[in-house]
Design a protein around this motif. Structure first.
Motif, PDB file in Angstrom:
ATOM      1  N   GLU A  97       0.819  -1.211   0.000  1.00 41.49           N
ATOM      2  CA  GLU A  97       0.000   0.000   0.000  1.00 41.49           C
ATOM      3  C   GLU A  97       0.854   1.263   0.000  1.00 41.49           C
ATOM      4  OE1 GLU A  97      -3.912  -0.128   2.322  1.00 41.49           O
ATOM      5  OE2 GLU A  97      -2.699  -1.653   3.298  1.00 41.49           O
ATOM      6  N   LEU A  98       1.956   1.213   0.767  1.00 38.35           N
ATOM      7  CA  LEU A  98       2.802   2.401   0.840  1.00 38.35           C
ATOM      8  C   LEU A  98       3.937   2.370  -0.177  1.00 38.35           C
ATOM      9  CD1 LEU A  98       3.121   3.119   4.643  1.00 38.35           C
ATOM     10  CD2 LEU A  98       2.140   4.590   2.903  1.00 38.35           C
ATOM     11  N   SER A  99       4.503   1.179  -0.391  1.00 36.18           N
ATOM     12  CA  SER A  99       5.687   1.097  -1.223  1.00 36.18           C
ATOM     13  C   SER A  99       5.367   1.104  -2.703  1.00 36.18           C
ATOM     14  CB  SER A  99       6.475  -0.162  -0.859  1.00 36.18           C
ATOM     15  OG  SER A  99       6.862  -0.122   0.492  1.00 36.18           O
ATOM     16  N   LEU A 100       4.216   0.559  -3.078  1.00 36.84           N
ATOM     17  CA  LEU A 100       3.873   0.475  -4.488  1.00 36.84           C
ATOM     18  C   LEU A 100       2.986   1.628  -4.926  1.00 36.84           C
ATOM     19  CD1 LEU A 100       3.289  -3.373  -4.857  1.00 36.84           C
ATOM     20  CD2 LEU A 100       5.308  -2.048  -5.451  1.00 36.84           C
ATOM     21  N   ARG A 101       3.053   2.723  -4.199  1.00 37.56           N
ATOM     22  CA  ARG A 101       2.288   3.900  -4.593  1.00 37.56           C
ATOM     23  C   ARG A 101       2.737   4.356  -5.983  1.00 37.56           C
ATOM     24  NH1 ARG A 101       1.793   7.581  -0.984  1.00 37.56           N
ATOM     25  NH2 ARG A 101       2.392   6.364   0.820  1.00 37.56           N
ATOM     26  N   GLN A 102       1.818   4.912  -6.744  1.00 36.70           N
ATOM     27  CA  GLN A 102       2.132   5.366  -8.093  1.00 36.70           C
ATOM     28  C   GLN A 102       2.768   6.753  -8.038  1.00 36.70           C
ATOM     29  OE1 GLN A 102       1.814   3.500 -10.924  1.00 36.70           O
ATOM     30  NE2 GLN A 102       1.380   1.882  -9.439  1.00 36.70           N
ATOM     31  N   LEU A 103       4.042   6.805  -8.315  1.00 34.15           N
ATOM     32  CA  LEU A 103       4.774   8.066  -8.307  1.00 34.15           C
ATOM     33  C   LEU A 103       4.804   8.669  -9.709  1.00 34.15           C
ATOM     34  CD1 LEU A 103       7.812   7.088  -6.065  1.00 34.15           C
ATOM     35  CD2 LEU A 103       5.991   8.657  -5.443  1.00 34.15           C
ATOM     36  N   HIS A 104       4.676   9.981  -9.768  1.00 34.78           N
ATOM     37  CA  HIS A 104       4.763  10.702 -11.031  1.00 34.78           C
ATOM     38  C   HIS A 104       5.907  11.706 -10.896  1.00 34.78           C
ATOM     39  CE1 HIS A 104       0.863   8.967 -12.002  1.00 34.78           C
ATOM     40  NE2 HIS A 104       0.452   9.364 -10.805  1.00 34.78           N
ATOM     41  N   CYS A 105       6.946  11.519 -11.673  1.00 37.01           N
ATOM     42  CA  CYS A 105       8.129  12.369 -11.560  1.00 37.01           C
ATOM     43  C   CYS A 105       8.343  13.143 -12.849  1.00 37.01           C
ATOM     44  CB  CYS A 105       9.366  11.529 -11.251  1.00 37.01           C
ATOM     45  SG  CYS A 105       9.260  10.631  -9.676  1.00 37.01           S
ATOM     46  N   SER A 106       8.652  14.395 -12.688  1.00 38.19           N
ATOM     47  CA  SER A 106       8.940  15.253 -13.831  1.00 38.19           C
ATOM     48  C   SER A 106      10.396  15.689 -13.785  1.00 38.19           C
ATOM     49  CB  SER A 106       8.027  16.483 -13.829  1.00 38.19           C
ATOM     50  OG  SER A 106       8.188  17.220 -12.631  1.00 38.19           O
ATOM     51  N   THR A 107      10.930  16.032 -14.929  1.00 38.28           N
ATOM     52  CA  THR A 107      12.325  16.466 -15.002  1.00 38.28           C
ATOM     53  C   THR A 107      12.495  17.799 -14.276  1.00 38.28           C
ATOM     54  OG1 THR A 107      12.536  15.397 -17.146  1.00 38.28           O
ATOM     55  CG2 THR A 107      14.226  16.998 -16.546  1.00 38.28           C
ATOM     56  N   THR A 108      13.503  17.880 -13.453  1.00 40.83           N
ATOM     57  CA  THR A 108      13.745  19.104 -12.696  1.00 40.83           C
ATOM     58  C   THR A 108      15.238  19.373 -12.597  1.00 40.83           C
ATOM     59  OG1 THR A 108      13.425  20.215 -10.565  1.00 40.83           O
ATOM     60  CG2 THR A 108      13.710  17.843 -10.511  1.00 40.83           C
ATOM     61  N   GLN A 109      15.593  20.599 -12.476  1.00 35.27           N
ATOM     62  CA  GLN A 109      16.999  21.002 -12.342  1.00 35.27           C
ATOM     63  C   GLN A 109      17.281  21.455 -10.906  1.00 35.27           C
ATOM     64  OE1 GLN A 109      19.197  20.610 -14.788  1.00 35.27           O
ATOM     65  NE2 GLN A 109      17.570  19.804 -16.109  1.00 35.27           N
ATOM     66  N   ALA A 110      16.634  20.814  -9.954  1.00 35.69           N
ATOM     67  CA  ALA A 110      16.761  21.222  -8.554  1.00 35.69           C
ATOM     68  C   ALA A 110      18.190  21.009  -8.048  1.00 35.69           C
ATOM     69  CB  ALA A 110      15.781  20.434  -7.695  1.00 35.69           C
ATOM     70  N   GLU A 111      18.540  21.827  -7.078  1.00 37.13           N
ATOM     71  CA  GLU A 111      19.845  21.716  -6.428  1.00 37.13           C
ATOM     72  C   GLU A 111      19.905  20.390  -5.672  1.00 37.13           C
ATOM     73  OE1 GLU A 111      23.613  23.075  -5.625  1.00 37.13           O
ATOM     74  OE2 GLU A 111      22.089  24.269  -6.682  1.00 37.13           O
ATOM     75  N   PRO A 112      20.992  19.606  -5.818  1.00 37.67           N
ATOM     76  CA  PRO A 112      21.096  18.333  -5.094  1.00 37.67           C
ATOM     77  C   PRO A 112      20.978  18.518  -3.584  1.00 37.67           C
ATOM     78  CG  PRO A 112      22.782  18.481  -6.797  1.00 37.67           C
ATOM     79  CD  PRO A 112      22.137  19.842  -6.714  1.00 37.67           C
ATOM     80  N   ILE A 113      20.364  17.551  -2.943  1.00 37.46           N
ATOM     81  CA  ILE A 113      20.114  17.599  -1.500  1.00 37.46           C
ATOM     82  C   ILE A 113      20.788  16.395  -0.855  1.00 37.46           C
ATOM     83  CG2 ILE A 113      18.340  17.582   0.300  1.00 37.46           C
ATOM     84  CD1 ILE A 113      16.375  18.540  -1.941  1.00 37.46           C
ATOM     85  N   LEU A 114      21.424  16.611   0.274  1.00 34.84           N
ATOM     86  CA  LEU A 114      22.081  15.536   1.014  1.00 34.84           C
ATOM     87  C   LEU A 114      21.488  15.422   2.414  1.00 34.84           C
ATOM     88  CD1 LEU A 114      24.370  13.440   1.476  1.00 34.84           C
ATOM     89  CD2 LEU A 114      25.806  15.358   2.261  1.00 34.84           C
ATOM     90  N   VAL A 115      21.091  14.211   2.774  1.00 36.72           N
ATOM     91  CA  VAL A 115      20.654  13.913   4.143  1.00 36.72           C
ATOM     92  C   VAL A 115      21.646  12.934   4.736  1.00 36.72           C
ATOM     93  CG1 VAL A 115      18.867  12.919   5.592  1.00 36.72           C
ATOM     94  CG2 VAL A 115      18.223  14.319   3.627  1.00 36.72           C
ATOM     95  N   LEU A 116      22.362  13.362   5.750  1.00 36.59           N
ATOM     96  CA  LEU A 116      23.313  12.513   6.454  1.00 36.59           C
ATOM     97  C   LEU A 116      22.663  11.987   7.729  1.00 36.59           C
ATOM     98  CD1 LEU A 116      26.662  14.525   6.149  1.00 36.59           C
ATOM     99  CD2 LEU A 116      26.175  12.276   5.174  1.00 36.59           C
ATOM    100  N   VAL A 117      22.675  10.666   7.882  1.00 37.45           N
ATOM    101  CA  VAL A 117      22.100  10.038   9.068  1.00 37.45           C
ATOM    102  C   VAL A 117      23.243   9.445   9.875  1.00 37.45           C
ATOM    103  CG1 VAL A 117      20.432   8.373   9.937  1.00 37.45           C
ATOM    104  CG2 VAL A 117      20.049   9.484   7.726  1.00 37.45           C
ATOM    105  N   THR A 118      23.345   9.868  11.128  1.00 34.09           N
ATOM    106  CA  THR A 118      24.461   9.446  11.969  1.00 34.09           C
ATOM    107  C   THR A 118      23.952   8.925  13.308  1.00 34.09           C
ATOM    108  OG1 THR A 118      26.578  10.177  12.879  1.00 34.09           O
ATOM    109  CG2 THR A 118      24.759  11.771  12.915  1.00 34.09           C
ATOM    110  N   ASP A 119      24.874   8.496  14.149  1.00 39.39           N
ATOM    111  CA  ASP A 119      24.494   7.945  15.451  1.00 39.39           C
ATOM    112  C   ASP A 119      24.069   9.055  16.401  1.00 39.39           C
ATOM    113  OD1 ASP A 119      24.076   6.260  17.548  1.00 39.39           O
ATOM    114  OD2 ASP A 119      26.183   6.096  18.101  1.00 39.39           O
ATOM    115  N   HIS A 120      24.889  10.075  16.512  1.00 39.70           N
ATOM    116  CA  HIS A 120      24.556  11.228  17.346  1.00 39.70           C
ATOM    117  C   HIS A 120      25.409  12.413  16.900  1.00 39.70           C
ATOM    118  CE1 HIS A 120      28.039   9.472  19.404  1.00 39.70           C
ATOM    119  NE2 HIS A 120      28.314  10.697  19.815  1.00 39.70           N
TER     120      HIS A 120
END
Length: 506
Positions: free
Chosen positions: A247-270
């Protein structure tokens, strides 16, 4: 002489009481029309049992409300002040007031999903304020018109019942009506006892549709005589609440071409000590109202799958990549791990090829300061701890670091949690879905409180208030920032608004 006066008084009272019963019956019919608004605000039942319960609940509870209103208002008025003209007029006025309140409550329920009351005072006032600000003239005309029509109808009903008491008694319909109303009231409670024990959600989801509704339950009684296994019932309840992977993982995604600035999410211990000082020197700023689970499995489900931890078997789900990733265009989302402990929990990460051109990037790194040279090219960065250090709370605040101007401005006013990560990143990458995520796009103003379900504990957060509703029915209200207990009642409207996140998009 005294005896004759007493007999005359008794006759007046009896006639007034007889009139009051018929007046209550006709008001019940009128109230049934009003309470139908509640059902129009809810999805229709899907089973025969659900329809039977709805009909019995509607008839029985509406009749009960009208009868109790008669007992509390008209009945004592007839005894204390037995003058028919005055009582009939006052009763019509009281009935009109009751109908206006019922109509207003139905309007609030249709718009907000809960009834008026002390806990929903602020939301109700805000709803009224919006109507007044939007169109004051129409608001006054509608309210005045409805009140005038109701008082006219009530006066006509009052007069009709008084003049036709004899004919109404001769019709012999009072006993069948009494049987129908009382029978519906009792049958609705019996059906609810069965449905609550057997987890028939088509019935139990209607529990609070009508005002002042307290359907009967008997789980403890049935369990005492081994008619219900409470342990199995709890497991079935968790399975019902579970939002399955497809239900959550097979959701129908619609993606369009974009020139957005790259985003980084760093996940650490603390994030603490020298690491925090170093990251602050790189232009990152603190955000203190971010909420993280207190265990690794739940945190990974929130971050990468957008799901709650509802069963103990959720660890097995982590062995497979979220199915929605297959729908993403190349270089939309990249997930990588430099943290051995996380790589072991997520074996599918080894199959992901590292890229420098993905718009959204999630990297698990327990030494972000050591590997900072790998991340310098990113202008928009978020660094967050994987879990909180609060074992007493399934969800607790942690401090995260942000170098992302648009996001930082939004988060000055709002809370965030791990569940918000996917909606925010995918939206920034130009992807949308018809289904609603459990979290928020943090670049937009949230319209509902935060929600998290950890096994069967429900957590809702709005501003500095955190409400925890536990499986056994107990609850706690805490300061979201300091985790200090607040001496407040359960905020039912807040929980209701949060639980609307579970509703499918319509």
């Amino acid at each position: 002489m005294v005896i004759e006066q007493n007999l005359s008084l008794v006759k007046k009272v009896n006639r007034l009481l007889s009139w009051g019963h018929w007046f209550s019956f006709f008001n019940t019919v009128l109230a049934l029309a009003v309470t139908s608004i509640y059902w129009l605000s809810e999805p229709s039942p899907e089973t025969l049992l659900g329809w039977v319960y709805l009909f019995c609940y509607w008839l029985g509870h509406t009749a009960f409300l009208c009868f109790m209103f008669f007992i509390v208002t008209v009945f004592p008025l007839s005894l204390i002040f037995p003058y028919q003209k005055h009582v009939r007029g006052l009763a019509a006025l009281l009935a009109t007031t009751g109908m206006v309140v019922l109509i207003f409550d139905a309007y609030v329920y249709a718009n907000l999903g809960y009834h008026i009351g002390s806990t929903s005072y602020h939301q109700t006032i805000e709803l009224l304020r919006q109507q007044v600000v939007t169109n004051l003239r129409n608001f006054i005309l509608i309210v005045s018109g409805v009140a005038a029509i109701l008082i006219a109808v009530e006066l006509v009903l009052s007069n009709y019942c008084w003049k036709k008491i004899a004919r109404l008694k001769q019709s012999h319909i009072s006993r069948p009506l009494l049987v129908i109303f009382i029978g519906s009231f009792m049958l609705s409670h019996l059906i609810h006892i069965y449905a609550d024990a057997r987890l028939k959600s088509d019935v139990t989801r209607l529990d609070n549709v009508l005002p002042f509704s307290y359907p009967a339950t008997a789980k403890s009684f049935l369990a005492r005589y081994q008619l219900v296994d409470l342990a199995k019932r709890a497991q079935r309840q968790a399975d019902r609440l579970s939002i399955s992977s497809p239900e959550l993982s097979l959701r129908q995604l619609h993606c369009s071409t974009t020139q957005a600035e790259p985003i980084l999410v760093l996940v650490t211990d603390h994030i603490a000590g020298d690491t925090a000082d170093f990251l602050r020197q790189q232009g990152l700023r603190w955000h203190e109202q971010h909420f993280a689970p207190n265990n690794t499995t739940e945190a990974l489900l929130h971050l990468l799958y957008g799901q709650f931890l509802l069963t103990e078997n959720s660890q097995y789900q982590l062995n497979q990549a979220p199915a929605f990733i297959e729908q993403l265009p190349a270089n939309t989302l990249h997930i990588h791990s430099k943290w051995p402990a996380i790589s072991a929990r997520l074996p599918w990460l080894s199959a992901v090829t590292e890229t420098e051109t993905a718009i959204a990037n999630i990297v698990f790194d327990n030494s972000p300061d050591v590997n900072w040279t790998d991340y310098q090219r990113y202008k928009q960065i978020m660094i967050l701890p994987l879990t909180s250090q609060q074992p007493a709370f399934v969800l607790a605040p942690v401090k995260i670091l942000i170098r992302w101007s648009d996001l930082h401005e939004q988060l000055k006013q709002h809370n965030s949690q791990h569940l918000d990560l996917l909606p925010t990143l995918l939206s920034s990458a130009g992807c949308s879905t018809e289904e609603s995520w459990l979290g928020d796009n943090l670049l937009e103003r949230p319209d509902r409180p935060k929600l998290s379900i950890s096994r069967q504990d429900i957590v809702s957060i709005r501003k500095d208030k955190m409400v925890v509703l536990r499986q056994d029915g107990s609850y706690g209200v805490w300061s979201a920032g300091t985790l200090l207990p607040l001496n407040e009642k359960l905020d039912t409207p807040m929980l209701t608004d949060a639980l609307k996140r579970l509703e499918p998009a319509r």
